[in-house]
Design an enzyme around this catalytic site. Structure first.
Site, PDB file in Angstrom:
ATOM      1  N   GLY A  11       0.810  -1.211   0.000  1.00 51.86           N
ATOM      2  CA  GLY A  11       0.000   0.000   0.000  1.00 51.86           C
ATOM      3  C   GLY A  11       0.848   1.267   0.000  1.00 51.86           C
ATOM      4  CE1 TYR A  49      -8.831   4.154   7.936  1.00 48.91           C
ATOM      5  CE2 TYR A  49      -9.017   6.509   8.299  1.00 48.91           C
ATOM      6  CZ  TYR A  49      -8.238   5.388   8.111  1.00 48.91           C
ATOM      7  OH  TYR A  49      -6.875   5.505   8.089  1.00 48.91           O
TER       8      TYR A  49
HETATM    9  N1  SER Z   1      -5.833   9.552   4.594  1.00 46.61           N
HETATM   10  C1  SER Z   1      -6.848   8.811   5.260  1.00 46.61           C
HETATM   11  C2  SER Z   1      -8.139   8.907   4.553  1.00 46.61           C
HETATM   12  O1  SER Z   1      -8.346   9.885   3.883  1.00 46.61           O
HETATM   13  C3  SER Z   1      -7.025   9.322   6.652  1.00 46.61           C
HETATM   14  O2  SER Z   1      -6.315   8.534   7.527  1.00 46.61           O
HETATM   15  O3  SER Z   1      -8.937   8.049   4.688  1.00 46.61           O
END
Ligand code: SER
Length: 312
Positions: free
Chosen positions: A12, A143
């Site tokens: 990733g 998330y």
């Molecule tokens: N960069 C990530 C996102 O935009 C945040 O942790 O999901």
């Protein structure tokens, strides 16, 4: 004792650069990359690689036994925008992979764990400017909920089972080697690719949406610094706030225009705007600076310079 390191999610955006940096420091053969798919040539050719599903405890335990792994970096996760589309899949991946690694720590099969958290742990009721380490959180995204829960579990495993787990709340990360995927801060990478290929970019956030961001070199350096810090200096066992820079899409467009004057930016906010609106615009990282001497190096100007130079 020889250190053997496993990176989960090595292909990733963060994993790719972290693997290469750790290989350079600890020797190619001592840093095992793993992911559910193969990565770029330099990653695949520079050292050992295993296909590994982070939610498969038995497979993970086997790789750890085989390579005599003592340190694990769990970089596999579903990011904010994709997680809104697949809430249960995101929860399962983000939480089960963490429990697998924490339980290996509890059983003393590994000695040290790095697990990334995010600015997404904060929510609409969080003070937006210079957001403190300890403040109202109440994340409103799938998330963010998974990351905040993860933080609570990390601290719990440290307190109850003496698991040496360390974590950073990464801001949006800007890199040129590997693209991000499925995040709300991805515009800050896409913009450079489109500026060079098409001279224009349509941003999915409004022009005045300020978010905390960081250049990847800083993020890798912070990660390695935190993992090398003395046990005693790590006072935060949930996750450390980390600050790089903070800017709006409009400010970023201006920064690109300083190098590419004909670059044009337009704006078509989509569902990611609501996610961005729920996050802080800047972060206070006093704890990281005091506990393990963190200091950011890249500002927006230098980030733009590095991104355009390397992507050309
Ligand atoms: N960069 C990530 C996102 O935009 C945040 O942790 O999901």
């Amino acid at each position: 004792m020889q250190k053997y390191i496993l990176i989960i999610g090595a292909c990733g955006q963060i994993g790719t650069e972290l693997t290469m940096a750790l290989r350079e420091k600890h020797g190619n053969d001592n840093v095992i990359a793993s992911d559910i798919r193969e990565g770029n040539d330099s990653l695949m050719e520079s050292g050992p690689f295993e296909i590994l599903d982070a939610t498969d405890y038995d497979a993970l335990e086997e790789v750890i036994a085989y390579y005599e792994i003592n340190e694990v970096y769990l970089m596999a996760a579903m990011l904010s925008a994709t997680a809104e589309k697949f809430p249960m899949r995101a929860w399962n991946l983000n939480m089960n992979s963490l429990f697998n690694v924490l339980n290996l720590g509890k059983e003393k099969k590994i000695d040290k764990i790095f697990w990334p958290s995010s600015i997404a742990v904060f929510g609409p009721n969080t003070p937006k400017e210079n957001t403190a380490q300890n403040t109202v959180m109440e994340p409103s995204t799938v998330y963010g909920i998974s990351k905040q829960s993860g933080e609570r579990w990390c601290e719990y495993y440290f307190n109850k089972f003496d698991v040496d787990v360390r974590s950073i709340r990464y801001p949006g990360l800007i890199s040129w080697k590997t693209m991000p995927g499925g995040g709300t801060t991805d515009y800050a990478v896409e913009i450079y690719h489109k500026a060079l290929s098409e001279g224009a970019y349509t941003c999915f956030l409004k022009k005045d949406t300020a978010l905390p961001m960081m250049f990847m070199d800083d993020a890798i350096r912070a990660t390695m610094q935190l993992m090398e810090a003395d046990d005693d200096s790590i006072k935060v066992r949930s996750s450390y706030n980390l600050s790089g820079m903070s800017f709006t899409p409009e400010e970023m467009a201006k920064s690109v225009q300083e190098k590419l004057p004909s670059f044009k930016m337009s704006y078509e906010p989509d569902f990611r705007q609501a996610i961005a609106d729920s996050w802080p615009s800047s972060i206070d990282d006093t704890n990281a600076r005091e506990d393990w001497d963190w200091k950011t190096e890249f500002d927006l100007k230098r980030t733009t310079y590095e991104m355009l130079r390397n992507l050309k």
